[in-house]
Design a protein around this motif. Structure first.
Motif, mmCIF file in Angstrom:
data_model
loop_
_atom_site.group_PDB
_atom_site.id
_atom_site.type_symbol
_atom_site.label_atom_id
_atom_site.label_comp_id
_atom_site.label_asym_id
_atom_site.label_seq_id
_atom_site.Cartn_x
_atom_site.Cartn_y
_atom_site.Cartn_z
ATOM 1 N N GLN A 4 -102.466 12.303 -47.039
ATOM 2 C CA GLN A 4 -102.903 10.916 -47.057
ATOM 3 C C GLN A 4 -103.512 10.610 -48.432
ATOM 4 O O GLN A 4 -104.358 11.360 -48.918
ATOM 5 N N TYR A 5 -103.075 9.515 -49.032
ATOM 6 C CA TYR A 5 -103.561 9.075 -50.333
ATOM 7 C C TYR A 5 -103.953 7.605 -50.234
ATOM 8 O O TYR A 5 -103.502 6.894 -49.342
ATOM 9 N N PHE A 6 -104.789 7.179 -51.170
ATOM 10 C CA PHE A 6 -105.089 5.758 -51.290
ATOM 11 C C PHE A 6 -104.580 5.277 -52.635
ATOM 12 O O PHE A 6 -104.405 6.055 -53.566
ATOM 13 N N PHE A 7 -104.329 3.978 -52.718
ATOM 14 C CA PHE A 7 -104.010 3.330 -53.980
ATOM 15 C C PHE A 7 -105.220 2.502 -54.374
ATOM 16 O O PHE A 7 -105.608 1.580 -53.658
ATOM 17 N N GLY A 8 -105.837 2.836 -55.503
ATOM 18 C CA GLY A 8 -106.955 2.067 -56.033
ATOM 19 C C GLY A 8 -106.478 1.199 -57.178
ATOM 20 O O GLY A 8 -105.679 1.639 -58.004
ATOM 21 N N TYR A 9 -106.968 -0.028 -57.238
ATOM 22 C CA TYR A 9 -106.518 -0.975 -58.256
ATOM 23 C C TYR A 9 -107.684 -1.620 -59.004
ATOM 24 O O TYR A 9 -107.487 -2.510 -59.813
ATOM 25 N N GLY A 10 -108.917 -1.165 -58.710
ATOM 26 C CA GLY A 10 -110.119 -1.712 -59.356
ATOM 27 C C GLY A 10 -111.005 -0.577 -59.798
ATOM 28 O O GLY A 10 -110.621 0.258 -60.623
ATOM 29 N N SER A 11 -112.204 -0.497 -59.215
ATOM 30 C CA SER A 11 -113.153 0.541 -59.625
ATOM 31 C C SER A 11 -112.648 1.945 -59.310
ATOM 32 O O SER A 11 -113.025 2.901 -59.986
ATOM 33 N N LEU A 12 -111.784 2.093 -58.305
ATOM 34 C CA LEU A 12 -111.255 3.418 -57.970
ATOM 35 C C LEU A 12 -110.329 3.975 -59.050
ATOM 36 O O LEU A 12 -110.048 5.173 -59.068
ATOM 37 N N VAL A 13 -109.860 3.128 -59.961
ATOM 38 C CA VAL A 13 -109.059 3.620 -61.089
ATOM 39 C C VAL A 13 -109.939 4.446 -62.024
ATOM 40 O O VAL A 13 -109.469 5.373 -62.679
ATOM 41 N N PRO A 64 -109.496 13.600 -49.135
ATOM 42 C CA PRO A 64 -109.780 14.993 -48.761
ATOM 43 C C PRO A 64 -109.807 15.209 -47.249
ATOM 44 O O PRO A 64 -110.429 14.442 -46.511
ATOM 45 N N GLY A 65 -109.084 16.222 -46.827
ATOM 46 C CA GLY A 65 -109.046 16.558 -45.405
ATOM 47 C C GLY A 65 -108.440 15.466 -44.555
ATOM 48 O O GLY A 65 -108.606 15.469 -43.334
ATOM 49 N N GLN A 66 -107.770 14.507 -45.191
ATOM 50 C CA GLN A 66 -107.190 13.355 -44.510
ATOM 51 C C GLN A 66 -108.224 12.586 -43.693
ATOM 52 O O GLN A 66 -107.913 11.912 -42.727
ATOM 53 N N ASP A 67 -109.485 12.694 -44.102
ATOM 54 C CA ASP A 67 -110.605 12.038 -43.431
ATOM 55 C C ASP A 67 -110.971 10.771 -44.207
ATOM 56 O O ASP A 67 -111.563 10.844 -45.279
#
Length: 188
Positions: A4-13, A64-67
């Motif tokens: 599982q991943y997320f796509f960040g487009y603001g501060s998560l970049v 992490p851990g798909q959590d």
């Protein structure tokens, strides 16, 4: 089982704001960024919304851990949506990816609220580190909702994950603000 991943487009970049592993540049097709004012705060937040022909650069990183719990907590007020099939990236495992977005029915106004400069600084620093100057230009060009106040809180940052900018990074942010229809106001 897919990671599982997320796509960040603001501060998560800006990878200095988190410790999520395997951060990689990615492009989300069919979406555009916007500053979003909600009833949660006078501060506006970056959100994204589907739009024909749009693309936004960002970062994918592993949950992490798909959590999802810690990331859901950080992104309170946003809802997750699957976007695996709308992404271009170089990750060989082809993970399942979700993006956080504020639902349109929670938006209050197109021009209300204010952008915290300490938040914007973090976003621009992340795009500069990940994509270079062209990526910073792309961030500003692919983001709507600049017609509002930018609250200059650099002297006493209100954004909880603020970062120290170099003089050249500060000049870069200021240069873009000078070209936009924003009104910069200092905090008291």
């Amino acid at each position: 089982m897919h990671q599982q991943y997320f796509f960040g487009y603001g501060s998560l970049v800006n990878q200095r704001t988190h410790s999520y592993p395997e951060g990689r540049p990615a492009r989300l097709k069919g979406w555009r960024r916007m500053w979003c004012h909600t009833e949660a705060s006078d501060q506006v937040f970056l959100s994204a919304h589907p739009v024909t022909g749009g693309t936004i650069d960002g970062l994918i990183a592993q949950v992490p851990g798909q959590d999802w719990h810690a990331l859901d907590h950080r992104e309170t007020g946003y809802l997750r949506q699957p976007v695996t099939d709308q992404l271009d990236h170089d990750h060989p495992a082809q993970p399942h990816v979700q993006v956080y977005a504020i639902p349109r029915d929670r938006h209050l106004s197109e021009t209300g609220g204010h952008i915290l400069l300490s938040y914007l600084d973090v976003v621009v620093q992340g795009f500069l580190q990940t994509y270079g100057p062209d990526g910073v230009a792309g961030f500003f060009d692919s983001t709507d909702g600049w017609d509002r106040v930018v609250l200059d809180d650099r002297a006493a940052p209100r954004y909880p994950r603020h970062q120290q900018l170099t003089p050249s990074e500060t000049a870069l942010v200021n240069g873009y603000l000078d070209r936009l229809p924003v009104r910069v106001r200092r905090t008291d």
